[in-house]
Design a protein around this motif. Structure first.
Motif, PDB file in Angstrom:
ATOM      1  N   ASP A 155      28.634   3.185 -62.294  1.00  0.00           N
ATOM      2  CA  ASP A 155      28.805   2.104 -63.274  1.00  0.00           C
ATOM      3  C   ASP A 155      27.840   0.952 -63.015  1.00  0.00           C
ATOM      4  O   ASP A 155      27.286   0.374 -63.947  1.00  0.00           O
ATOM      5  N   GLN A 156      27.643   0.582 -61.743  1.00  0.00           N
ATOM      6  CA  GLN A 156      26.686  -0.479 -61.413  1.00  0.00           C
ATOM      7  C   GLN A 156      25.278  -0.073 -61.806  1.00  0.00           C
ATOM      8  O   GLN A 156      24.516  -0.879 -62.332  1.00  0.00           O
ATOM      9  N   LEU A 157      24.937   1.178 -61.545  1.00  0.00           N
ATOM     10  CA  LEU A 157      23.608   1.674 -61.870  1.00  0.00           C
ATOM     11  C   LEU A 157      23.355   1.597 -63.373  1.00  0.00           C
ATOM     12  O   LEU A 157      22.320   1.110 -63.818  1.00  0.00           O
ATOM     13  N   TRP A 177      20.133  -0.615 -64.537  1.00  0.00           N
ATOM     14  CA  TRP A 177      18.900   0.143 -64.744  1.00  0.00           C
ATOM     15  C   TRP A 177      18.634   0.364 -66.220  1.00  0.00           C
ATOM     16  O   TRP A 177      19.517   0.735 -66.982  1.00  0.00           O
ATOM     17  N   GLN A 178      17.393   0.131 -66.627  1.00  0.00           N
ATOM     18  CA  GLN A 178      16.970   0.366 -68.004  1.00  0.00           C
ATOM     19  C   GLN A 178      16.049   1.585 -68.019  1.00  0.00           C
ATOM     20  O   GLN A 178      14.840   1.452 -67.862  1.00  0.00           O
ATOM     21  N   PRO A 179      16.607   2.789 -68.212  1.00  0.00           N
ATOM     22  CA  PRO A 179      15.767   3.988 -68.171  1.00  0.00           C
ATOM     23  C   PRO A 179      14.874   4.113 -69.401  1.00  0.00           C
ATOM     24  O   PRO A 179      15.189   3.596 -70.473  1.00  0.00           O
ATOM     25  N   ARG A 180      13.769   4.794 -69.200  1.00  0.00           N
ATOM     26  CA  ARG A 180      12.871   5.146 -70.296  1.00  0.00           C
ATOM     27  C   ARG A 180      13.095   6.618 -70.617  1.00  0.00           C
ATOM     28  O   ARG A 180      13.461   7.392 -69.734  1.00  0.00           O
ATOM     29  N   LEU A 213      14.072  -1.686 -48.559  1.00  0.00           N
ATOM     30  CA  LEU A 213      12.624  -1.680 -48.710  1.00  0.00           C
ATOM     31  C   LEU A 213      12.208  -2.393 -49.995  1.00  0.00           C
ATOM     32  O   LEU A 213      12.800  -2.189 -51.047  1.00  0.00           O
ATOM     33  N   ALA A 214      11.153  -3.193 -49.892  1.00  0.00           N
ATOM     34  CA  ALA A 214      10.648  -3.897 -51.074  1.00  0.00           C
ATOM     35  C   ALA A 214      10.108  -2.935 -52.131  1.00  0.00           C
ATOM     36  O   ALA A 214      10.138  -3.226 -53.324  1.00  0.00           O
ATOM     37  N   VAL A 215       9.604  -1.779 -51.710  1.00  0.00           N
ATOM     38  CA  VAL A 215       9.017  -0.817 -52.656  1.00  0.00           C
ATOM     39  C   VAL A 215      10.073  -0.066 -53.456  1.00  0.00           C
ATOM     40  O   VAL A 215       9.735   0.675 -54.374  1.00  0.00           O
ATOM     41  N   ASN A 216      11.354  -0.239 -53.147  1.00  0.00           N
ATOM     42  CA  ASN A 216      12.409   0.486 -53.849  1.00  0.00           C
ATOM     43  C   ASN A 216      12.854  -0.285 -55.101  1.00  0.00           C
ATOM     44  O   ASN A 216      14.019  -0.555 -55.297  1.00  0.00           O
ATOM     45  N   ASP A 217      11.907  -0.620 -55.953  1.00  0.00           N
ATOM     46  CA  ASP A 217      12.200  -1.346 -57.190  1.00  0.00           C
ATOM     47  C   ASP A 217      12.372  -0.325 -58.309  1.00  0.00           C
ATOM     48  O   ASP A 217      11.402   0.282 -58.767  1.00  0.00           O
ATOM     49  N   ILE A 218      13.603  -0.154 -58.775  1.00  0.00           N
ATOM     50  CA  ILE A 218      13.851   0.857 -59.801  1.00  0.00           C
ATOM     51  C   ILE A 218      13.346   0.432 -61.173  1.00  0.00           C
ATOM     52  O   ILE A 218      13.290   1.241 -62.086  1.00  0.00           O
ATOM     53  N   HIS A 219      12.977  -0.841 -61.313  1.00  0.00           N
ATOM     54  CA  HIS A 219      12.483  -1.342 -62.600  1.00  0.00           C
ATOM     55  C   HIS A 219      10.964  -1.416 -62.663  1.00  0.00           C
ATOM     56  O   HIS A 219      10.390  -1.537 -63.735  1.00  0.00           O
ATOM     57  N   GLY A 220      10.315  -1.364 -61.530  1.00  0.00           N
ATOM     58  CA  GLY A 220       8.873  -1.585 -61.465  1.00  0.00           C
ATOM     59  C   GLY A 220       8.044  -0.387 -61.896  1.00  0.00           C
ATOM     60  O   GLY A 220       8.539   0.723 -62.074  1.00  0.00           O
ATOM     61  N   ALA A 221       6.756  -0.677 -62.049  1.00  0.00           N
ATOM     62  CA  ALA A 221       5.799   0.390 -62.365  1.00  0.00           C
ATOM     63  C   ALA A 221       5.641   1.280 -61.138  1.00  0.00           C
ATOM     64  O   ALA A 221       5.779   0.830 -60.001  1.00  0.00           O
TER      65      ALA A 221
END
Length: 142
Positions: free
Chosen positions: A34-36, A40-43, A97-105
């Motif tokens: 539910d939090q996810l 998260w805004q999936p494409r 980890l900073a690289v674990n951005d689920i929204h980023g490119a």
């Protein structure tokens, strides 16, 4: 060969790792389904590689990453660990980890995500790669 003795031999190492990483485990964030969905805004082109633990996650992620990179390796696309180029959707230890951005490119399209969500819990709006493994091999996997 795989068997009960193999599991018992790995036990001291697993206990030691749990003790050493205990302080970090308290800081890690693991998102519920539910939090996810709320964050998260999936494409439509996103791909979730959702595999139960110890069932081939690393192997499938590597295959999927190489397919999206069309086999290119090294140089600017080199990485030390898969979490450098493929975020873990629910977070877990990777949330530190900073690289674990689920929204980023990401390094390439389509965006790939590691997950241990159950098949039914994966968002229906994205592509999913799911793998099952024989339970007897899961139980003795390191």
């Amino acid at each position: 060969t795989l068997g009960p003795m193999t599991c018992l031999q790995a036990l001291p190492w697993k206990i030691e790792m749990q003790i050493k990483t205990w302080p970090l485990q308290k800081k890690a964030e693991i998102l519920t389904h539910d939090q996810l969905i709320g964050r998260w805004q999936p494409r439509p082109t996103d791909i979730i590689v959702a595999v139960p633990p110890k069932s081939g996650t690393t192997w499938l992620l590597q295959i999927a990453h190489q397919l999206r990179m069309r086999g290119v390796w090294g140089g600017e696309v080199d990485f030390e660990d898969q979490t450098d180029v493929i975020p873990w959707l629910e977070g877990g230890s990777a949330s530190l980890l900073a690289v674990n951005d689920i929204h980023g490119a990401q390094i390439a399209e389509p965006r790939l995500y590691k997950s241990h969500l159950r098949f039914q819990k994966c968002p229906q709006s994205v592509k999913r790669i799911y793998c099952f493994r024989d339970l007897k091999y899961v139980l003795v996997s390191d």
